[in-house]
Design a protein around this motif. Structure first.
Motif, mmCIF file in Angstrom:
data_model
loop_
_atom_site.group_PDB
_atom_site.id
_atom_site.type_symbol
_atom_site.label_atom_id
_atom_site.label_comp_id
_atom_site.label_asym_id
_atom_site.label_seq_id
_atom_site.Cartn_x
_atom_site.Cartn_y
_atom_site.Cartn_z
ATOM 1 N N SER A 75 0.850 -1.194 0.000
ATOM 2 C CA SER A 75 0.000 0.000 0.000
ATOM 3 C C SER A 75 0.883 1.240 0.000
ATOM 4 N N THR A 77 1.724 3.349 2.261
ATOM 5 C CA THR A 77 2.647 3.479 3.398
ATOM 6 C C THR A 77 3.971 2.755 3.129
ATOM 7 N N THR A 153 -4.833 13.821 4.290
ATOM 8 C CA THR A 153 -6.124 13.147 4.170
ATOM 9 C C THR A 153 -6.878 13.090 5.504
ATOM 10 N N ASP A 178 4.999 13.405 0.620
ATOM 11 C CA ASP A 178 3.928 12.413 0.521
ATOM 12 C C ASP A 178 2.790 13.078 -0.246
ATOM 13 N N LYS A 204 -5.283 6.018 -5.580
ATOM 14 C CA LYS A 204 -5.802 7.335 -5.212
ATOM 15 C C LYS A 204 -6.210 8.078 -6.497
HETATM 16 C C1 LIG Z 1 -3.640 6.963 1.613
HETATM 17 C C2 LIG Z 1 -2.537 7.746 2.163
HETATM 18 C C3 LIG Z 1 -1.313 7.140 2.544
HETATM 19 C C4 LIG Z 1 -1.061 5.673 2.441
HETATM 20 O O1 LIG Z 1 -2.001 4.907 3.082
HETATM 21 P P1 LIG Z 1 -2.088 3.351 2.797
HETATM 22 O O2 LIG Z 1 -3.256 2.949 3.642
HETATM 23 O O3 LIG Z 1 -0.832 2.727 3.212
HETATM 24 O O4 LIG Z 1 -2.334 3.205 1.323
HETATM 25 C C5 LIG Z 1 -0.280 7.949 2.969
HETATM 26 N N1 LIG Z 1 -0.422 9.284 3.046
HETATM 27 C C6 LIG Z 1 -1.576 9.901 2.702
HETATM 28 C C7 LIG Z 1 -1.655 11.389 2.795
HETATM 29 C C8 LIG Z 1 -2.668 9.151 2.256
HETATM 30 O O5 LIG Z 1 -3.807 9.768 1.906
#
Ligand SMILES: *Cc1c(COP(=O)(O)O)cnc(C)c1O
Length: 378
Positions: A75, A77, A153, A178, A204
């Motif tokens: 994912s 992260t 987010t 990020d 995303k």
């Molecule tokens: C979605 C997201 C992530 C990563 O999240 P995962 O659940 O590992 O896909 C990292 N940073 C932001 C700002 C996100 O919106």
């Protein structure tokens, strides 16, 4: 066991729209692209990977002469962890400007990897404190790397990464951004921005399905990172070397179906008119949502100037019998899935406005909210 007939693939209808910022609602063509099996080391597949990597550089506005896109299983992260764990050398020091849980997650990633880390997290409801950042840069010359989230987010805030990266560069720091929930949905020119690492993922704003993340890195910077990674599977440098040397080969099993879906999603993005057109659609979605929700008595948490088009946080209606789980269930019965709040202290929920949805879907959602709210008697 039932088998899908050849030439007659079953693409089931989605039972609801995901108003969540990844995984999100994907186009049927993207889901359909996964209905074949692929060999990971075959030339056809590797050529597809190379094409995806080139297209990512195009979206970021950079050239293969100076930048590279490295794909990483897992994912989003995992890709952030790969970037931080590979970029910061032993003896380096990372400074994180956090204003939400994704910023704080980068602090935690560094700590787990044994990387020396300092951070600020003054408020989840405001952009990072740039005065404090400058004071820290002046006070602490041991800082080598700076990390920040673009679209936080947690709240939906768009952080001022241009100012942050430019200040970090004044002091010669390596920058990690990020851009998980903004890349492909918010115009961003990495060449102008000047960040060294930009991280995002498949599920995303590009509107693919979950399964891998990617890092767009400056080649000169990445070249210095050999042997730094604290992790074998998350070694961004090694992943890059193998993808380059073997022209699109991943070191370990690659998510072949997901990459095919992603390739289709990239084509869809281009057909839509690129990032500018997608951004305009997301902005229209978010405006429709914010105006409609306000009319129904749900106040957005953030002032408009900081609000991004990706996801919007709403306060619970004041002094009411509002119950999130019942509200969620009523909306789900009506075909929409939303997110709980993530900030501490204030009771909120969140609604995403990215994915294969338009303002007309948001309008249908608003009707469902009105109905659900009357059922809750709030
Ligand atoms: C979605 C997201 C992530 C990563 O999240 P995962 O659940 O590992 O896909 C990292 N940073 C932001 C700002 C996100 O919106």
């Amino acid at each position: 066991m039932k088998r899908v007939e050849r030439g007659n693939p079953e693409i089931p209808e989605n039972p609801y729209l995901l108003l969540t910022p990844g995984p999100l609602s994907t186009a049927p063509g993207v889901r359909g692209a996964m209905l074949r099996d692929w060999c990971t080391w075959d030339e056809d597949y590797k050529a597809l990977v190379q094409d995806v990597r080139r297209r990512l550089l195009d979206i970021a506005g950079v050239s293969p002469a100076t930048h590279t896109a490295v794909l990483m299983q897992g994912s989003g992260t995992f890709a952030v962890e790969a970037a931080i764990g590979t970029a910061v050398p032993p003896g380096g020091r990372l400074y994180v400007l956090a204003n939400g849980s994704y910023g704080l997650r980068m602090v935690e990633i560094a700590r787990r990897a044994g990387i020396d880390v300092a951070f600020q997290c003054e408020s989840e409801m405001e952009p990072p404190d740039l005065e404090l950042f400058r004071r820290e840069l002046e006070r602490d010359p041991a800082i080598t790397h700076v990390a920040v989230v673009h679209s936080e987010t947690t709240t939906g805030m768009l952080n001022p990464i241009e100012e942050i990266v430019s200040m970090a560069k004044e002091y010669g720091k390596v920058c990690i951004v990020d851009a998980m929930s903004s890349f492909g949905g918010v115009p961003l020119d990495l060449r102008c921005l000047g960040a060294d690492y930009l991280v995002s993922s498949a599920n995303k704003c590009i509107q693919g399905v979950p399964g891998f993340g990617f890092v767009i890195a400056g080649v000169d910077e990445l070249r210095q990172c050999e042997g730094r990674s604290r992790s074998l599977s998350l070694d961004l440098y090694d992943q890059w070397r193998v993808m380059e040397a073997d022209r699109g080969k991943w070191r370990f099993t690659s998510p072949t179906h997901v990459v095919h879906a992603f390739s289709r999603a990239l084509r869809d993005l281009e057909e839509e008119g690129g990032v500018a057109a997608r951004h305009a659609r997301y902005v229209a979605n978010q405006r429709t949502l914010a105006v409609g929700m306000r009319a129904l008595g749900f106040e957005p948490l953030l002032p408009e100037e900081w609000q991004g088009p990706i996801i919007t946080t709403f306060r619970y209606p004041p002094g009411s019998a509002f119950e999130f789980v019942r509200f969620y269930t009523l909306l789900k019965e009506r075909g929409f899935v939303i997110y709980p709040g993530k900030i501490t202290r204030i009771e909120t929920f969140r609604v995403g406005t990215i994915g294969d949805i338009g303002p007309e879907d948001v309008a249908r959602f608003l009707a469902a909210v009105e109905e659900s709210r009357s059922r809750l008697a709030v």
